[in-house]
Design a protein around this motif. Structure first.
Motif, PDB file in Angstrom:
ATOM      1  N   ALA A 206       9.523  13.732  49.534  1.00  0.00           N
ATOM      2  CA  ALA A 206      10.392  13.420  48.405  1.00  0.00           C
ATOM      3  C   ALA A 206      11.684  12.776  48.888  1.00  0.00           C
ATOM      4  O   ALA A 206      12.153  11.774  48.332  1.00  0.00           O
ATOM      5  CB  ALA A 206      10.696  14.701  47.619  1.00  0.00           C
ATOM      6  N   LEU A 207      12.211  13.342  49.966  1.00  0.00           N
ATOM      7  CA  LEU A 207      13.447  12.822  50.545  1.00  0.00           C
ATOM      8  C   LEU A 207      13.245  11.383  51.034  1.00  0.00           C
ATOM      9  O   LEU A 207      14.064  10.490  50.778  1.00  0.00           O
ATOM     10  CB  LEU A 207      13.853  13.721  51.720  1.00  0.00           C
ATOM     11  CG  LEU A 207      15.345  13.844  51.983  1.00  0.00           C
ATOM     12  CD1 LEU A 207      16.013  14.575  50.831  1.00  0.00           C
ATOM     13  CD2 LEU A 207      15.580  14.587  53.296  1.00  0.00           C
TER      14      LEU A 207
ATOM     15  N   ILE B 118      11.089   9.238  49.988  1.00  0.00           N
ATOM     16  CA  ILE B 118      10.938   8.315  48.857  1.00  0.00           C
ATOM     17  C   ILE B 118      12.315   7.929  48.309  1.00  0.00           C
ATOM     18  O   ILE B 118      12.605   6.743  48.081  1.00  0.00           O
ATOM     19  CB  ILE B 118      10.076   8.961  47.751  1.00  0.00           C
ATOM     20  CG1 ILE B 118       8.620   9.079  48.237  1.00  0.00           C
ATOM     21  CG2 ILE B 118      10.134   8.135  46.464  1.00  0.00           C
ATOM     22  CD1 ILE B 118       7.737   9.878  47.311  1.00  0.00           C
ATOM     23  N   VAL B 119      13.167   8.926  48.144  1.00  0.00           N
ATOM     24  CA  VAL B 119      14.511   8.649  47.633  1.00  0.00           C
ATOM     25  C   VAL B 119      15.249   7.694  48.563  1.00  0.00           C
ATOM     26  O   VAL B 119      15.833   6.691  48.138  1.00  0.00           O
ATOM     27  CB  VAL B 119      15.302   9.978  47.468  1.00  0.00           C
ATOM     28  CG1 VAL B 119      16.760   9.678  47.133  1.00  0.00           C
ATOM     29  CG2 VAL B 119      14.661  10.838  46.400  1.00  0.00           C
ATOM     30  N   VAL B 120      15.190   7.999  49.868  1.00  0.00           N
ATOM     31  CA  VAL B 120      15.898   7.161  50.844  1.00  0.00           C
ATOM     32  C   VAL B 120      15.363   5.738  50.809  1.00  0.00           C
ATOM     33  O   VAL B 120      16.121   4.766  50.750  1.00  0.00           O
ATOM     34  CB  VAL B 120      15.772   7.754  52.266  1.00  0.00           C
ATOM     35  CG1 VAL B 120      16.285   6.770  53.304  1.00  0.00           C
ATOM     36  CG2 VAL B 120      16.538   9.068  52.343  1.00  0.00           C
TER      37      VAL B 120
ATOM     38  N   LEU C 166      13.852   4.173  48.439  1.00  0.00           N
ATOM     39  CA  LEU C 166      14.235   3.493  47.200  1.00  0.00           C
ATOM     40  C   LEU C 166      15.700   3.065  47.252  1.00  0.00           C
ATOM     41  O   LEU C 166      16.083   2.039  46.694  1.00  0.00           O
ATOM     42  CB  LEU C 166      13.988   4.409  45.994  1.00  0.00           C
ATOM     43  CG  LEU C 166      12.528   4.559  45.563  1.00  0.00           C
ATOM     44  CD1 LEU C 166      12.395   5.603  44.467  1.00  0.00           C
ATOM     45  CD2 LEU C 166      11.956   3.220  45.105  1.00  0.00           C
ATOM     46  N   ALA C 167      16.517   3.871  47.941  1.00  0.00           N
ATOM     47  CA  ALA C 167      17.954   3.601  47.961  1.00  0.00           C
ATOM     48  C   ALA C 167      18.354   2.644  49.073  1.00  0.00           C
ATOM     49  O   ALA C 167      19.506   2.206  49.135  1.00  0.00           O
ATOM     50  CB  ALA C 167      18.715   4.916  48.108  1.00  0.00           C
TER      51      ALA C 167
ATOM     52  N   TYR D 127      11.208  -4.299  47.283  1.00  0.00           N
ATOM     53  CA  TYR D 127      10.539  -3.276  46.471  1.00  0.00           C
ATOM     54  C   TYR D 127       9.039  -3.548  46.345  1.00  0.00           C
ATOM     55  O   TYR D 127       8.229  -2.611  46.312  1.00  0.00           O
ATOM     56  CB  TYR D 127      11.194  -3.163  45.091  1.00  0.00           C
ATOM     57  CG  TYR D 127      12.471  -2.355  45.143  1.00  0.00           C
ATOM     58  CD1 TYR D 127      12.458  -1.032  45.569  1.00  0.00           C
ATOM     59  CD2 TYR D 127      13.690  -2.922  44.779  1.00  0.00           C
ATOM     60  CE1 TYR D 127      13.627  -0.298  45.642  1.00  0.00           C
ATOM     61  CE2 TYR D 127      14.862  -2.190  44.847  1.00  0.00           C
ATOM     62  CZ  TYR D 127      14.825  -0.870  45.276  1.00  0.00           C
ATOM     63  OH  TYR D 127      15.967  -0.146  45.360  1.00  0.00           O
TER      64      TYR D 127
END
Lengths: 304, 251, 337
Positions: free
Chosen positions: C18-19, C21-23, C25-26, C182
């Motif tokens: 999850a972490l 994925i967030v990273v 995406l950011a 992306y």
């Protein structure tokens, strides 16, 4: 006809060169079970050492011992520092460690000597073409290479078939564990074989100097062709290395020399040249594919 | 009734040495055929030819009436040949349960599927658990093979072979290296298995051989010098001289 | 106790994913602040190369096949994009029959299919032997493909093909670096998910068994050749995907992508990260490319230092970065307990 004979000799000369490289490589595979990508680096080291020595002293012939000794010494050093740690490792580690060696050697030479190719002239006594047959003039230097290569092949034949070391080498190539079980100092045998391989590679490197430029990357070029020779000949087989070396040397040279010409009869010249050179450079690999289909372990597979 | 496994005139030479010398033998339905012989008699060489790991120079091997002489190992396994290895030969990084499930998986097929999940193939796991139930390995199911004792590995060898549901089982020294109690346990287990499955048993442990075998063949220097019932072999003078005399432990 | 630690491990994995994925995406927003365009481009390259490295790891780490020819599949994937683009702009069919295109949804599957086919041919021949021969044969065939494209003068020869515009995809503005990032991230995520499933599938399990003990697997009735060949083809397809994405990202396909040193580089990425681990290739690719970028900024002879580091990793560590991190994590947790 003259042209064909000339190219045949060229092919023979290239084949002998491939044999010198493949002999060492195939023994190292066969006896130690080590894949050594840095074998091409020893080719390059020999070429540079000999060429620089020849430039310094002005004598081509003095370059030979320098090339041989340097390559052997560097070979011993590699064996002691790196290869020895790899005997018990899997092939993956061997590939990567010896690939790292290639990077180190290439960069060290670029660093110390530079990217520019170094040239060496053919010794004067061997530069004037001699007439082999009526109308067939051929550079004697290449004949010397062929003779030297055949001599080395004969020497190896004697070494392997007539001496104690040769007996161990033969036994080792068929059954490594057996030699270990015999209580032979296997370490010494490995070092000797590796040193011998390095010596031959260095010799081949120096001799090829006057024909093709001495430059960084020369080792990898011949290494890849040598791999094909080893695969076609059969890993661990000196006889295979000899037969496959000559065969592939001749095939490669003939294709490069004549294929574009043949194709020109069928298509526009520029296309024919491009396609001809393309197929010619793929030739030995296609031949390898063919051999693999019929004999997956090579023509003279050791122990088979 | 025809033999499950039939070997006719098998010959294998290594250089000047004849490791298998015109061996002819058969394993009939319902029998445990033991193959004994002193060290170096060529038992392993023979087993390897029966399994397809070695190609014989002459002769033929039949499995359930089908000639398999030229077939490779997987093809013979598909025809119902099962084996255990003398030196245990398992998937060391996988657990006991996973090793058995792999054998079930081999039997069930569907193994080119790339979008399923082995963990969800229930039939594999229920069958593996069923085979483990009641054996000493039951509470070792989640231990990787590398962490098992020698005796446990030997037991697992057998379970893996059984999970493949062969029509005939070749056992290559199943007692080798086992302690007395473990051997006894293995003999009991094999006797149970023998109710439903014919076996070719290669073994050094004579107690085990005499306890299990319905017939015995004696292999010396690659040749079968005698075949018969337990009593016949015990009484055979040639056998006594060639083999029993050499190994005092037998009597 | 074992199930408890397993649950803990799987929870930790979920948090980490999850972490990540967030990273990921950011990333564009982070690189906007530090590093700018070159940092975004570096991370995009890491994503693409990690697809190739993970594909190689599938045969190498999970299947035990040491292929030194995977650049062939990477390069051919790039060339498929390049060739289709050339014929799209020329409006002439390729080899007289295949129309060109600039649609990503066509070029990517085409690249995957062609590299899979090539892997089938090369694999069918080279898997007839094993060990040292396999390494040399895969290397040799890759070299053959390299020479083939070098001699293709009609398509740039040594200079390669310039893809003037990134392929079109769902009407998005692919010239925008952010959009392209992306899109590539999306392909990467799909690939990683598929690989995750593949490794846990019936086939993936058989392949892992094959690496551990081929003789045992044969005795169970698995014919090694077919399974290995299938793995080799799947792996080639993954590399083809990476190559196609790279050609779109660099807007360029050249024999460089096919060079044998590229095969060795992919192998280096795998071993840096840790052979046979799922996240190893990603870590290894990141380490390799960051190292390359940093060293190249420092010295012209960066490959020398790369060589030294590689040597140290091979001779000195077991299991690469992945194992190092695992050991570090274990140390931290043990320290707390």
């Amino acid at each position: 006809m003259i042209l064909i004979l000339e190219q045949l000799l060229n092919g023979l000369q290239y084949g002998v060169m491939l044999f010198l490289m493949a002999a060492g490589l195939t023994l190292i595979f066969g006896i130690m079970g080590v894949i050594n990508l840095a074998h091409g680096s020893l080719f390059m080291v020999g070429a540079y050492a000999g060429t620089l020595a020849a430039a310094e002293t002005g004598s081509f012939w003095l370059g030979i011992p320098v090339a041989l000794i340097t390559a052997a010494v560097v070979g011993f050093a590699i064996e002691a520092l790196v290869i020895r740690r790899l005997y018990a490792r899997d092939h993956l580690d061997q590939v990567l460690a010896t690939f790292a060696l290639i990077l180190l050697f290439n960069q060290a030479i670029t660093w110390g000597i530079g990217r520019q190719p170094v040239f060496i002239a053919i010794p004067e006594t061997l530069s004037a073409p001699v007439e082999l047959l009526p109308g067939l003039f051929y550079p004697p230097y290449r004949l010397v290479i062929i003779a030297a290569g055949l001599l080395v092949a004969y020497g190896l034949y004697l070494l392997i078939n007539r001496t104690r070391i040769g007996m161990l080498v033969r036994a080792g190539a068929t059954n490594r564990d057996m030699v270990r079980a015999l209580g032979v100092d296997i370490r010494l045998l490995y070092t000797i074989v590796f040193g011998l391989g390095a010596l031959l590679a260095g010799f081949a490197g120096y001799m090829s100097g006057p024909i093709s430029a001495v430059q960084v990357g020369m080792g990898e070029q011949i290494l890849l062709a040598t791999f094909v020779v080893v695969v076609v000949g059969g890993v661990g087989s000196i006889k295979g290395a000899f037969v496959a070396g000559i065969l592939l040397g001749v095939v490669d040279t003939m294709l490069r020399a004549f294929l574009p010409g043949i194709l020109r009869g069928m298509m526009p010249a520029d296309q024919a040249d491009a396609l001809g050179i393309g197929i010619a450079s793929m030739g030995i690999y296609l031949l390898m594919a063919l051999v693999l289909l019929v004999r997956p372990k090579g023509l003279f597979a050791a122990g088979g | 009734m025809s033999a499950v496994l039939e070997v006719k005139g098998l010959v294998k030479r290594f250089g000047g040495l004849t490791a298998t010398d015109h061996v002819t033998l058969e394993v009939r339905p319902g029998e445990v055929h033991a193959l004994i012989g002193p060290n170096g008699a060529g038992k392993s060489t023979l087993i390897n030819q029966l399994c397809g790991e070695l190609v014989p120079d002459e002769g033929a091997v039949f499995l359930g009436g089908t000639e398999v002489t030229g077939m490779d190992v997987p093809a013979r396994v598909a025809l119902g040949l099962g084996r255990t290895f003398q030196i245990t030969n398992l998937l060391n990084d996988m657990t006991v349960r996973e090793n058995i499930a792999m054998a079930v998986q081999a039997r069930e097929g569907h193994n080119f599927r790339i979008w399923d999940a082995v963990a969800r193939r229930r039939s594999l796991w229920s069958e593996a658990d069923g085979l483990l139930a009641g054996t000493p390995l039951q509470n070792r199911a989640h231990i990787p093979v590398a962490g098992l004792s020698h005796g446990e590995k030997k037991q697992l060898e057998l379970l893996v072979a059984l999970a493949r549901k062969p029509r005939i089982l070749l056992l290559d020294e199943p007692m080798a290296g086992l302690g007395h109690a473990e051997s006894q346990e293995m003999v009991d287990r094999l006797r149970e298995v023998a109710q439903t499955m014919p076996m070719l048993l290669v073994e050094h442990d004579m107690d085990a051989v005499f306890a299990l075998a319905t017939r015995i063949s004696v292999l010396v220097y690659g040749r079968i010098i005698a075949t018969g019932t337990v009593d016949e072999i015990r009484a055979n003078p040639e056998v006594r001289e060639a083999y029993l005399g050499a190994e005092d432990e037998l009597c | 106790m074992s199930t408890q630690s397993q649950e803990f491990k799987s929870l930790g994995l979920k948090v980490a994913v999850a972490l990540a994925i967030v990273v990921l995406l950011a990333v564009p927003f982070i690189t906007d602040i530090v590093g700018g365009n070159s940092a975004l481009s570096l991370i995009t390259r890491i994503l693409i190369y990690s697809i190739a490295a993970a594909s190689l790891n599938f045969v190498l780490g999970y299947g035990g096949m040491i292929s030194l020819g995977h650049a062939a599949f990477f390069g051919i994937g790039g060339y498929v994009v390049g060739l289709l683009f050339v014929h799209y702009t020329d409006e002439t069919p390729l080899m007289g029959v295949i129309p060109g295109t600039n649609q990503l949804l066509i070029t990517i599957p085409a690249a995957i299919a062609v590299s899979g086919l090539l892997a089938l041919i090369i694999g069918a021949l080279s898997l007839r032997t094993g060990g040292v021969q396999f390494i040399m044969i895969t290397l040799a065939f890759a070299q053959m493909i390299f020479f083939f494209f070098v001699s293709l003068k009609a398509y740039g020869g040594e200079d390669g093909i310039i893809v003037r515009r990134t392929n079109e995809f769902l009407g998005l503005n692919m010239r925008d670096r952010l959009t392209l990032y992306y899109v590539i991230l999306g392909f990467w995520a799909v690939f990683m998910l598929a690989l995750w499933r593949l490794i846990r599938s019936s086939f993936g399990t058989v392949l892992r068994g094959m690496k551990q003990n081929e003789r045992r697997m044969a005795a169970l009735g698995f014919a090694p050749y077919r399974y290995k060949l299938y793995a080799f083809v799947l792996s080639g397809m993954g590399c083809g995907l990476a190559g196609a994405l790279m050609a779109n990202f660099l807007r360029f396909a050249s024999p460089d992508m096919l060079h044998w040193t590229k095969s060795a580089a992919l192998m280096t990425m795998v071993i840096l990260g840790g052979v046979g681990s799922f996240f190893g290739p990603l870590l290894g690719t990141a380490a390799y490319l960051v190292l390359e970028t940093e060293l190249a900024a420092l010295t012209e002879y960066w490959q020398f230092w790369l060589g030294l580091i590689l040597m140290a990793v091979v001779l000195g560590t077991r299991g690469g970065l992945n194992a190092l991190i695992a050991r570090g994590v274990a140390l931290i947790f043990r320290g707390r307990a």
